[in-house]
Design a protein around this motif. Structure first.
Motif, PDB file in Angstrom:
ATOM      1  N   LYS A  70      -0.627  19.596 -13.602  1.00  0.00           N
ATOM      2  CA  LYS A  70       0.256  18.667 -12.898  1.00  0.00           C
ATOM      3  C   LYS A  70      -0.086  17.228 -13.239  1.00  0.00           C
ATOM      4  N   GLU A  71       0.947  16.418 -13.318  1.00  0.00           N
ATOM      5  CA  GLU A  71       0.752  14.975 -13.454  1.00  0.00           C
ATOM      6  C   GLU A  71       0.751  14.378 -12.059  1.00  0.00           C
ATOM      7  N   LYS A  72       0.144  13.213 -11.913  1.00  0.00           N
ATOM      8  CA  LYS A  72       0.163  12.550 -10.618  1.00  0.00           C
ATOM      9  C   LYS A  72       1.598  12.142 -10.307  1.00  0.00           C
ATOM     10  N   PRO A  73       2.023  12.327  -9.071  1.00  0.00           N
ATOM     11  CA  PRO A  73       3.403  11.968  -8.726  1.00  0.00           C
ATOM     12  C   PRO A  73       3.646  10.468  -8.848  1.00  0.00           C
ATOM     13  N   GLN A  74       4.870  10.133  -9.212  1.00  0.00           N
ATOM     14  CA  GLN A  74       5.262   8.738  -9.347  1.00  0.00           C
ATOM     15  C   GLN A  74       6.171   8.334  -8.196  1.00  0.00           C
ATOM     16  N   GLU A  75       6.081   9.081  -7.121  1.00  0.00           N
ATOM     17  CA  GLU A  75       6.870   8.816  -5.931  1.00  0.00           C
ATOM     18  C   GLU A  75       5.905   8.664  -4.769  1.00  0.00           C
ATOM     19  N   GLY A  76       6.220   7.760  -3.858  1.00  0.00           N
ATOM     20  CA  GLY A  76       5.335   7.557  -2.734  1.00  0.00           C
ATOM     21  C   GLY A  76       6.033   6.947  -1.541  1.00  0.00           C
ATOM     22  N   GLU A  77       5.273   6.847  -0.463  1.00  0.00           N
ATOM     23  CA  GLU A  77       5.768   6.237   0.763  1.00  0.00           C
ATOM     24  C   GLU A  77       4.964   4.972   1.021  1.00  0.00           C
ATOM     25  N   ILE A  78       5.663   3.898   1.335  1.00  0.00           N
ATOM     26  CA  ILE A  78       4.993   2.629   1.604  1.00  0.00           C
ATOM     27  C   ILE A  78       4.364   2.682   2.991  1.00  0.00           C
ATOM     28  N   VAL A  88       0.870  -1.171   0.000  1.00  0.00           N
ATOM     29  CA  VAL A  88       0.000   0.000   0.000  1.00  0.00           C
ATOM     30  C   VAL A  88       0.909   1.223   0.000  1.00  0.00           C
ATOM     31  N   VAL A  89       0.669   2.139  -0.960  1.00  0.00           N
ATOM     32  CA  VAL A  89       1.535   3.307  -1.142  1.00  0.00           C
ATOM     33  C   VAL A  89       0.700   4.579  -1.072  1.00  0.00           C
ATOM     34  N   ARG A  90       1.237   5.585  -0.350  1.00  0.00           N
ATOM     35  CA  ARG A  90       0.640   6.926  -0.334  1.00  0.00           C
ATOM     36  C   ARG A  90       1.495   7.797  -1.251  1.00  0.00           C
ATOM     37  N   ARG A  91       0.849   8.432  -2.240  1.00  0.00           N
ATOM     38  CA  ARG A  91       1.585   9.316  -3.142  1.00  0.00           C
ATOM     39  C   ARG A  91       2.157  10.495  -2.373  1.00  0.00           C
ATOM     40  N   VAL A  92       3.357  10.939  -2.788  1.00  0.00           N
ATOM     41  CA  VAL A  92       3.998  12.108  -2.200  1.00  0.00           C
ATOM     42  C   VAL A  92       3.806  13.259  -3.177  1.00  0.00           C
ATOM     43  N   ASP A  93       3.320  14.408  -2.674  1.00  0.00           N
ATOM     44  CA  ASP A  93       3.077  15.565  -3.536  1.00  0.00           C
ATOM     45  C   ASP A  93       4.365  16.059  -4.157  1.00  0.00           C
ATOM     46  N   SER A  94       4.280  16.429  -5.435  1.00  0.00           N
ATOM     47  CA  SER A  94       5.434  16.966  -6.140  1.00  0.00           C
ATOM     48  C   SER A  94       5.472  18.485  -5.974  1.00  0.00           C
TER      49      SER A  94
END
Length: 95
Positions: free
Chosen positions: A32-40, A11-17
């Motif tokens: 803006k595009e959806k971020p491709q970075e997140g926190e598990i 389960v990943v929470r997206r991190v705002d860019s």
């Protein structure tokens, strides 16, 4: 959270860019595009081999990761937008 993913899912929470470019231009929300970075947030127990042996996951809760643009399934848990994806959809861990 009262949700635990199964097998090799995370389960990943997206991190705002950033809302600005390196040159200082402010990017509006619509562009803006959806971020491709997140926190598990949570991980499953791992996949199983044909022999039944458990293969543990390489990632753990709290890791910051990069994932593909179209990876995962978007869900809402406890009012929060999260992604559920397989560990194989994760491209890497940010150190």
């Amino acid at each position: 959270m009262a949700f635990r993913p199964l097998h090799d899912r995370v389960v990943v929470r997206r991190v705002d860019s950033e809302a600005k470019t390196a040159g200082g231009i402010i990017i509006p929300d619509t562009a803006k595009e959806k971020p491709q970075e997140g926190e598990i947030i949570a991980v499953g127990t791992g996949a199983r081999k044909d022999s039944g042996e458990l293969i543990p996951l390489d990632v753990k809760a709290g890791d910051r990761v990069l994932f593909g643009k179209w990876s995962g399934t978007e869900v809402k848990i406890d009012g929060e937008d999260l992604l559920i994806m397989k560990e194989s959809d994760i491209m890497g861990v940010i150190a």
